[in-house]
Scaffold this motif. Structure first.
Motif, PDB file in Angstrom:
ATOM      1  N   TRP A 124      67.397  45.520  32.631  1.00 55.83           N
ATOM      2  CA  TRP A 124      66.027  45.539  32.123  1.00 55.83           C
ATOM      3  C   TRP A 124      65.961  46.089  30.692  1.00 55.83           C
ATOM      4  O   TRP A 124      65.070  46.852  30.342  1.00 55.83           O
ATOM      5  CB  TRP A 124      65.102  46.346  33.042  1.00 55.83           C
ATOM      6  N   TRP A 154      57.412  49.649  26.964  1.00 55.39           N
ATOM      7  CA  TRP A 154      57.695  49.870  28.382  1.00 55.39           C
ATOM      8  C   TRP A 154      59.120  50.345  28.576  1.00 55.39           C
ATOM      9  O   TRP A 154      59.389  51.270  29.335  1.00 55.39           O
ATOM     10  CB  TRP A 154      57.436  48.548  29.116  1.00 55.39           C
ATOM     11  N   ASN A 155      60.029  49.717  27.827  1.00 54.72           N
ATOM     12  CA  ASN A 155      61.434  50.046  27.995  1.00 54.72           C
ATOM     13  C   ASN A 155      61.755  51.453  27.533  1.00 54.72           C
ATOM     14  O   ASN A 155      62.444  52.211  28.196  1.00 54.72           O
ATOM     15  CB  ASN A 155      62.276  49.015  27.247  1.00 54.72           C
ATOM     16  N   LEU A 172      59.794  54.003  27.244  1.00 56.59           N
ATOM     17  CA  LEU A 172      59.171  55.039  28.042  1.00 56.59           C
ATOM     18  C   LEU A 172      59.824  55.187  29.408  1.00 56.59           C
ATOM     19  O   LEU A 172      59.831  56.254  29.995  1.00 56.59           O
ATOM     20  CB  LEU A 172      57.673  54.751  28.210  1.00 56.59           C
ATOM     21  N   HIS A 173      60.359  54.096  29.927  1.00 57.89           N
ATOM     22  CA  HIS A 173      60.918  54.184  31.271  1.00 57.89           C
ATOM     23  C   HIS A 173      62.388  54.549  31.286  1.00 57.89           C
ATOM     24  O   HIS A 173      62.868  55.105  32.252  1.00 57.89           O
ATOM     25  CB  HIS A 173      60.720  52.858  32.015  1.00 57.89           C
ATOM     26  N   GLN A 174      63.092  54.184  30.223  1.00 55.10           N
ATOM     27  CA  GLN A 174      64.531  54.416  30.305  1.00 55.10           C
ATOM     28  C   GLN A 174      65.038  55.405  29.283  1.00 55.10           C
ATOM     29  O   GLN A 174      66.190  55.756  29.279  1.00 55.10           O
ATOM     30  CB  GLN A 174      65.275  53.100  30.084  1.00 55.10           C
ATOM     31  N   LEU A 212      55.207  57.080  42.490  1.00 48.43           N
ATOM     32  CA  LEU A 212      55.845  56.398  41.372  1.00 48.43           C
ATOM     33  C   LEU A 212      55.439  54.932  41.290  1.00 48.43           C
ATOM     34  O   LEU A 212      55.175  54.407  40.222  1.00 48.43           O
ATOM     35  CB  LEU A 212      57.376  56.471  41.514  1.00 48.43           C
ATOM     36  N   ILE A 225      51.621  45.980  31.652  1.00 44.73           N
ATOM     37  CA  ILE A 225      52.411  47.114  31.162  1.00 44.73           C
ATOM     38  C   ILE A 225      51.506  48.219  30.651  1.00 44.73           C
ATOM     39  O   ILE A 225      51.671  49.392  30.998  1.00 44.73           O
ATOM     40  CB  ILE A 225      53.385  46.649  30.055  1.00 44.73           C
ATOM     41  N   CYS A 250      49.566  50.023  33.521  1.00 51.29           N
ATOM     42  CA  CYS A 250      50.393  50.939  34.308  1.00 51.29           C
ATOM     43  C   CYS A 250      50.809  52.150  33.485  1.00 51.29           C
ATOM     44  O   CYS A 250      50.835  53.279  33.993  1.00 51.29           O
ATOM     45  CB  CYS A 250      51.623  50.211  34.830  1.00 51.29           C
ATOM     46  N   LEU A 251      51.129  51.936  32.212  1.00 49.36           N
ATOM     47  CA  LEU A 251      51.514  53.067  31.365  1.00 49.36           C
ATOM     48  C   LEU A 251      50.377  54.070  31.254  1.00 49.36           C
ATOM     49  O   LEU A 251      50.610  55.285  31.196  1.00 49.36           O
ATOM     50  CB  LEU A 251      51.937  52.579  29.980  1.00 49.36           C
ATOM     51  N   GLU A 299      50.382  56.075  34.452  1.00 52.66           N
ATOM     52  CA  GLU A 299      51.567  56.931  34.521  1.00 52.66           C
ATOM     53  C   GLU A 299      51.481  58.069  33.527  1.00 52.66           C
ATOM     54  O   GLU A 299      51.964  59.172  33.796  1.00 52.66           O
ATOM     55  CB  GLU A 299      52.827  56.107  34.272  1.00 52.66           C
ATOM     56  N   SER A 323      51.724  62.064  34.418  1.00 53.03           N
ATOM     57  CA  SER A 323      52.647  63.023  33.791  1.00 53.03           C
ATOM     58  C   SER A 323      51.925  64.049  32.946  1.00 53.03           C
ATOM     59  O   SER A 323      52.556  64.844  32.266  1.00 53.03           O
ATOM     60  CB  SER A 323      53.682  62.311  32.914  1.00 53.03           C
TER      61      SER A 323
END
Lengths: 257, 222, 42
Positions: free
Chosen positions: A135, A190-191, A193-195, B50, B176, B179-180, B183, B187
């Motif tokens: 991803w 998205w990437n 922030l998630h990874q 989550l 995206i 959802c961000l 989230e 947090s």
């Protein structure tokens, strides 16, 4: 015939005559083989540079050589979509039949290169990051781009009337092209922030000159290949669409087709 | 023009009310799809918190898609849509009216039910609020983009499935961002940048969408 | 290929396969729809 008068001043009559499928068909026929030969030569040169001239990478060993097909393929997938949207817009604005045919001819090639980019990306990811699919932002964007291509082709396949198919596809392509930067940036966001800042294929720290040369030549090779293939494909589309016109029937009677 | 707009909104909402089982089904679908995920993945509370925002958003997205084909299909079938194309009022105004009623009838219920579903996933009150707000800000663009696809596929066989294929990649940015936003709240960060982006995207689609939809309808009727 | 043979050759092989497949599909004669002398091509 082509509505030449209002646009002649813009484009110049010498080139504008090629906007007619009847005149473009032979032109494409003469150009395509040249591009084919060019692409063969460039692929030969590119592969030589990729495998025999470019040095082994310090961190990734020989596995990094996938970059020489992965990056050009990814570039082509994006450039072809832009070209597709360009022709689509032209067709919508000027009602030219050939523009729509060009857009339809470009789509399968674009989808193909997106698949190549995804496959080679996965094969690059496995040895370097340990998984077939991680991803990564670039790969995820490529996946969404593939969906956009397939959606375009599905929409055109579902509409029987070729004129409506051209124009509907064109609108979809324009909506897509406007959204691509938005998709790209939201996936990037998205990437990260998630990874966290871990996986990124774009980070090739210090590129030896030969590596860049290899990518450039391979990219040009893909360009030439796409030109040849798309010209070939648009000729087939022209023949099918214009099958009832005189010039096609003459060609059929002459046994050329 | 405003009178026509209001009349069309009223008409569409009356028609939707008469077919309210359809809308109820879509809402029910939303609820059921969200329940599928804990069944599939497991009910560990940490895990649920989550995946919660994502599951609810995807459920809303899919439910929105279900109601989209109906937006133009019935009017196309009885030739009302053709009448709208020929009417003196600009088609984009009429289209905006139709999409507005779709949003009010099909998407707003989702906005209100989402917090209830969010509770099933153990989201706190602040997160639930942001969830509802993100859906409220994001669903207009979902309706508009979906309407473009609906107009492009007018009268085609398998239009429902085709609409889904066409819009899913285009929905991703909204998904995206939505959802961000949730989230971020979970947090403890501010969801503001994501909510603002959702609002901006919706405004942009309101500006350009009706024109694109009207063009698509024109293409279908050429 | 320093142990990475599967990946490098796997990538290039698939790419070549896809490009050649595209050429093969293109070189096939299209199933011509029957000529319709009465059809009105706008």
């Amino acid at each position: 015939m082509s509505s030449a008068t209002p646009n002649q001043a813009l484009i110049g009559s010498r080139w504008f005559k090629y906007a007619s499928p009847a005149t473009f068909y032979p032109l494409a026929g003469t150009l395509a083989p040249w591009f084919a030969v060019l692409s063969l030569l460039l692929f030969g040169l590119g592969l030589y540079i990729s495998f025999f001239v470019a040095p082994t990478d310090a961190q990734q060993g020989e596995a990094y050589r996938i970059i020489f097909i992965h990056v050009p393929a990814a570039w082509m997938s994006m450039v072809i979509y832009l070209a597709m949207a360009f022709w689509a817009g032209l067709g919508l604005a000027f009602h030219t039949r050939l523009s729509g045919m060009m857009a339809s001819a470009l789509a399968p090639s674009g989808a193909l290169f997106t698949v190549i980019a995804l496959w080679t990306g996965a094969f690059w990811g496995k040895p370097t990051w340990g998984a077939w699919w991680v991803w990564d932002a670039r790969l995820t964007s490529e996946l969404l781009l593939l969906f956009l291509y397939l959606g375009f082709m599905a929409l055109q396949a579902a509409i029987e009337d070729p004129r409506r198919a051209d124009r509907a596809g064109a609108l979809l392509a324009l909506v897509g092209v406007v959204n691509i930067p938005i998709i790209y940036f939201s996936v990037q966001w998205w990437n990260t922030l998630h990874q966290g800042a871990s996986v990124s294929f774009t980070r090739a720290p210090s590129m030896a000159m030969t590596m860049l040369e290899g990518m450039m030549v391979m990219s040009l090779a893909c360009w030439a290949y796409v030109f040849a293939v798309v010209l070939w494909r648009v000729r087939k589309i022209i023949l099918i669409r214009e099958r009832n016109s005189d010039w096609v029937r003459q060609l059929q009677q002459k046994g050329v087709l | 023009m405003l009178k026509v707009f209001k009349a069309l909104v009223k008409r569409d909402m009356t028609l939707a009310w008469r077919r309210r089982t359809d809308l109820l089904n879509a809402v029910l679908f939303f609820v059921m799809v969200s329940s599928l995920f804990p069944l599939a993945i497991g009910a560990d509370p940490k895990l649920l918190r989550l995946i919660g925002p994502g599951v609810v958003w995807v459920g809303a997205l899919l439910s929105c898609q279900l109601t989209l084909p109906r937006l133009f299909a019935s009017d196309h079938a009885d030739q009302t849509l053709e009448a709208m194309v020929l009417a003196p009022t600009p088609l984009s105004v009429l289209v905006l009216a139709k999409v507005l009623s779709h949003w009010l009838c099909a998407n707003m219920p989702l906005v209100f039910i989402a917090p209830v579903l969010g509770m099933q996933f153990g989201l706190g009150p602040e997160a639930l609020g942001v969830l509802a707000l993100s859906l409220a800000l994001g669903t207009p663009s979902l309706s508009l983009i979906g309407a473009i696809a609906g107009a492009l596929t007018l009268g085609l066989r398998g239009a429902g499935m085709l609409v889904a294929l066409l819009v899913l990649p285009l929905y991703c940015p909204v998904l995206i961002m939505g959802c961000l936003a949730v989230e971020a709240t979970v947090s403890g960060l501010s969801p503001e940048p994501y909510l603002l982006l959702l609002a901006a995207f919706s405004l942009a689609t309101v500006a350009i969408g009706p024109w694109a939809i009207a063009t698509a309808i024109g293409i279908a009727y050429e | 290929m320093g142990g990475y043979g599967l990946y490098v050759w796997g990538s290039y092989a698939m790419s070549a396969l896809l490009l050649v497949a595209e050429l093969v599909v293109l070189s096939q004669k299209p199933h011509q729809p029957p000529m319709d002398p009465l059809e009105d091509e706008s």
